[in-house]
Design an enzyme around this catalytic site. Structure first.
Site, PDB file in Angstrom:
ATOM      1  N   CYS A   1      26.573  53.546   5.751  1.00 25.92           N
ATOM      2  CA  CYS A   1      27.059  54.034   7.045  1.00 25.92           C
ATOM      3  C   CYS A   1      28.455  54.639   6.878  1.00 25.92           C
ATOM      4  CB  CYS A   1      27.113  52.879   8.048  1.00 25.92           C
ATOM      5  SG  CYS A   1      27.659  53.422   9.683  1.00 25.92           S
TER       6      CYS A   1
ATOM      7  N   CYS B   1      33.766  49.877   9.707  1.00 27.54           N
ATOM      8  CA  CYS B   1      33.852  48.575  10.396  1.00 27.54           C
ATOM      9  C   CYS B   1      34.071  47.456   9.368  1.00 27.54           C
ATOM     10  CB  CYS B   1      32.583  48.326  11.192  1.00 27.54           C
ATOM     11  SG  CYS B   1      32.096  49.749  12.192  1.00 27.54           S
TER      12      CYS B   1
ATOM     13  N   CYS C   1      31.316  44.800   8.609  1.00 31.19           N
ATOM     14  CA  CYS C   1      29.907  45.178   8.440  1.00 31.19           C
ATOM     15  C   CYS C   1      29.488  45.399   6.991  1.00 31.19           C
ATOM     16  CB  CYS C   1      29.613  46.428   9.256  1.00 31.19           C
ATOM     17  SG  CYS C   1      27.853  46.833   9.228  1.00 31.19           S
TER      18      CYS C   1
ATOM     19  N   CYS D   1      14.462  44.657  18.957  1.00 33.71           N
ATOM     20  CA  CYS D   1      15.688  45.453  18.829  1.00 33.71           C
ATOM     21  C   CYS D   1      15.709  46.157  17.472  1.00 33.71           C
ATOM     22  CB  CYS D   1      16.918  44.564  18.913  1.00 33.71           C
ATOM     23  SG  CYS D   1      16.945  43.537  20.373  1.00 33.71           S
TER      24      CYS D   1
ATOM     25  N   CYS E   1      14.730  47.728  22.487  1.00 32.20           N
ATOM     26  CA  CYS E   1      16.184  47.910  22.431  1.00 32.20           C
ATOM     27  C   CYS E   1      16.487  48.685  21.162  1.00 32.20           C
ATOM     28  CB  CYS E   1      16.881  46.552  22.397  1.00 32.20           C
ATOM     29  SG  CYS E   1      18.681  46.676  22.280  1.00 32.20           S
TER      30      CYS E   1
ATOM     31  N   CYS F   1      23.234  46.723  26.681  1.00 33.35           N
ATOM     32  CA  CYS F   1      23.454  45.494  25.918  1.00 33.35           C
ATOM     33  C   CYS F   1      24.790  45.688  25.209  1.00 33.35           C
ATOM     34  CB  CYS F   1      22.314  45.306  24.915  1.00 33.35           C
ATOM     35  SG  CYS F   1      22.597  43.943  23.761  1.00 33.35           S
TER      36      CYS F   1
ATOM     37  N   ARG G   1      23.852  36.290  24.999  1.00 37.47           N
ATOM     38  CA  ARG G   1      23.069  35.998  23.785  1.00 37.47           C
ATOM     39  C   ARG G   1      23.914  35.370  22.686  1.00 37.47           C
ATOM     40  NH1 ARG G   1      20.728  40.861  22.384  1.00 37.47           N
ATOM     41  NH2 ARG G   1      19.314  40.423  24.091  1.00 37.47           N
TER      42      ARG G   1
HETATM   43  N1  SAM Z   1      25.680  51.343  13.773  1.00 29.67           N
HETATM   44  C1  SAM Z   1      25.459  50.941  15.088  1.00 29.67           C
HETATM   45  C2  SAM Z   1      26.694  50.434  15.779  1.00 29.67           C
HETATM   46  O1  SAM Z   1      27.634  50.079  15.127  1.00 29.67           O
HETATM   47  O2  SAM Z   1      26.676  50.400  17.004  1.00 29.67           O
HETATM   48  C3  SAM Z   1      24.361  49.904  15.215  1.00 29.67           C
HETATM   49  C4  SAM Z   1      24.237  48.815  14.177  1.00 29.67           C
HETATM   50  S1  SAM Z   1      25.634  47.688  14.062  1.00 29.67           S
HETATM   51  C5  SAM Z   1      25.229  46.777  12.630  1.00 29.67           C
HETATM   52  C6  SAM Z   1      25.354  46.582  15.437  1.00 29.67           C
HETATM   53  C7  SAM Z   1      26.337  45.481  15.659  1.00 29.67           C
HETATM   54  O3  SAM Z   1      26.173  44.468  14.702  1.00 29.67           O
HETATM   55  C8  SAM Z   1      27.805  45.806  15.569  1.00 29.67           C
HETATM   56  O4  SAM Z   1      28.281  46.425  16.723  1.00 29.67           O
HETATM   57  C9  SAM Z   1      28.432  44.446  15.388  1.00 29.67           C
HETATM   58  O5  SAM Z   1      28.790  43.906  16.638  1.00 29.67           O
HETATM   59  C10 SAM Z   1      27.304  43.624  14.759  1.00 29.67           C
HETATM   60  N2  SAM Z   1      27.653  43.182  13.407  1.00 29.67           N
HETATM   61  C11 SAM Z   1      27.686  43.923  12.294  1.00 29.67           C
HETATM   62  N3  SAM Z   1      28.066  43.186  11.221  1.00 29.67           N
HETATM   63  C12 SAM Z   1      28.284  41.935  11.671  1.00 29.67           C
HETATM   64  C13 SAM Z   1      28.706  40.724  11.053  1.00 29.67           C
HETATM   65  N4  SAM Z   1      28.991  40.673   9.761  1.00 29.67           N
HETATM   66  N5  SAM Z   1      28.811  39.619  11.809  1.00 29.67           N
HETATM   67  C14 SAM Z   1      28.530  39.679  13.141  1.00 29.67           C
HETATM   68  N6  SAM Z   1      28.127  40.784  13.770  1.00 29.67           N
HETATM   69  C15 SAM Z   1      28.020  41.913  13.059  1.00 29.67           C
HETATM   70 FE1  SF4 Z   2      27.951  51.393  10.667  1.00 25.90          FE
HETATM   71 FE2  SF4 Z   2      27.966  48.774  10.524  1.00 25.90          FE
HETATM   72 FE3  SF4 Z   2      29.875  49.993  11.856  1.00 25.90          FE
HETATM   73 FE4  SF4 Z   2      27.345  49.987  12.841  1.00 25.90          FE
HETATM   74  S1  SF4 Z   2      28.691  48.243  12.577  1.00 25.90           S
HETATM   75  S2  SF4 Z   2      28.758  51.723  12.726  1.00 25.90           S
HETATM   76  S3  SF4 Z   2      26.207  50.043  10.907  1.00 25.90           S
HETATM   77  S4  SF4 Z   2      29.492  50.159   9.638  1.00 25.90           S
END
Ligand code: SAM
Ligand code: SF4
Ligand code: DTB
Length: 342
Positions: free
Chosen positions: A59, A63, A66, A103, A134, A194, A266
């Site tokens: 990606c 973040c 992530c 989802c 979702c 959500c 949730r």
């Molecule tokens: N890329 C899209 C986004 O960021 O909206 C969708 C997928 S992203 C993985 C969805 C959500 O997963 C993120 O907004 C974050 O809140 C959650 N998430 C990702 N990594 C995480 C982690 N290590 N622990 C808890 N929540 C996590």
């Molecule tokens: Fe990409 Fe993960 Fe950030 Fe979603 S949360 S935008 S998958 S880096």
């Protein structure tokens, strides 16, 4: 704050009121949250969603939490956008396991218009199974939100994650306003929202309050509020951040319930590391939804067998698709099979 206003939908929460809630004795806070919960929901009802990563890894966003960000080396196996039939098959299995909402998540900054055709077919295929759908695909423009709505999408997940003030220490490749814009397009398109966040990223209580204020002071509360506890993944910048006091996590659930009384709250990522007793406290504080299934998107989730057992021990009943959780009549049958027993 006037206690009698608790239970009414409000969109004008003040920071000092939320601070006051956090400072209540724990038992008083939980009592208030459970009282509000019972005004709006059957306390025995739990909504069960499951997750599928439809496009994994690489990606372009940074973040810090992530495992799917291309900025971090987490050893994750990448995967292109799945085929529609793979997704529908996974949803069918989830439905057979008693899941009401499916989802689908993609590691995109935003979907390309070329991908949307496939995504629309996924929505139609999953809806045809009688499940709620979702999607979480990153940022959308107005046109894309409209296309997803036309395909029949029920919910769009797009988290604000933390307070506006703390956001820049976790993500630098997009702004809080980008997130708010997508949320507005989703609402305007008529898709349910959500939206929640992650706790335990090294933020302070004022940031947790800041997030809750953002969510609860939206014109319309998010229909679902996922509260994630950070899953600390090796290779991410947050792999060794100090862990959050579990009772602070429960307090956040309780305050979310009081501020957004009609929303599903949730208990999301992080359940794998929680004891049954901690999860039970979260349900008492007003959580009434979980992610169910062996995997979240890329990391392990609490085991399904353990969840079935926990729901049984707590006498909780699963909501059906489109069930609003207001009146799930307990069947009286709280028998359950212990994991491993035949
Ligand atoms: N890329 C899209 C986004 O960021 O909206 C969708 C997928 S992203 C993985 C969805 C959500 O997963 C993120 O907004 C974050 O809140 C959650 N998430 C990702 N990594 C995480 C982690 N290590 N622990 C808890 N929540 C996590
Ligand atoms: Fe990409 Fe993960 Fe950030 Fe979603 S949360 S935008 S998958 S880096
Ligand atoms: C949400 O708030 N939590 C889910 C879902 N929305 C998409 C994702 C949790 C991801 C946890 C880390 C992983 O498994 O990759």
């Amino acid at each position: 704050m006037n206690y009698s206003t608790i239970g009414k939908l409000r969109h004008d929460w003040k920071r000092h009121e939320v601070e006051t809630l956090f400072l209540l004795p724990f038992n008083e806070l939980l009592f208030r949250a459970q009282t509000v919960h019972r005004e709006f929901f059957d306390p025995a009802a739990v909504q069960v969603s499951s997750l599928l990563s439809i496009k994994t890894g690489s990606c372009p966003e940074d973040c810090a939490y992530c495992p799917q960000s291309a900025y971090h080396n987490t050893g994750l196996e990448e995967e292109d956008l799945l085929e529609v039939r793979q997704v529908v098959e996974a949803a069918r299995k989830a439905r057979a396991a008693g899941v009401s909402r499916f989802c689908m998540g993609a590691a995109w900054r935003n979907p390309g218009d070329d991908d949307l055709g496939k995504v629309e077919a996924m929505i139609r295929g999953v809806k045809a199974l009688g499940m709620e759908t979702c999607m979480t695909l990153g940022m959308l423009d107005r046109g894309q939100a409209g296309r997803l709505q036309a395909a029949g999408l029920d919910y769009y997940n797009h988290n604000l994650d933390t307070s506006p003030e703390f956001y820049g220490t976790v993500i630098t490749t997009r702004t809080y306003q980008d997130r708010l814009n997508t949320l507005r397009y989703v609402r305007e398109a008529g898709i349910k929202v959500c939206c929640g966040g992650i706790l335990g990223m090294g933020e302070e209580r004022k940031d947790r309050i800041g997030l809750l204020l953002q969510l609860a002071n939206m014109e319309q509360h998010p229909d679902s509020v996922p509260v994630n506890l950070l899953v600390q993944v090796e290779g991410t910048p947050l792999e060794a951040v100090d862990q959050l006091d579990p009772l602070e996590f429960v307090r956040c659930i309780a305050v979310a319930r009081i501020m957004m009384p009609a929303s599903l709250v949730r208990l999301s990522a992080g359940r794998e590391s929680m004891s049954d007793e901690l999860q039970a406290l979260c349900f008492l504080a007003g959580a009434n939804s979980v992610f169910y299934g062996d995997k979240l998107l890329t990391t392990p989730n609490a085991e399904t067998c353990g969840d079935d057992e926990l729901f049984g021990r707590l006498g909780m009943q699963r909501m059906k698709p489109a069930d609003d959780g207001r009146a799930v009549t307990p069947s009286g049958d709280i028998s359950y099979r212990a994991c491993g027993s035949s």
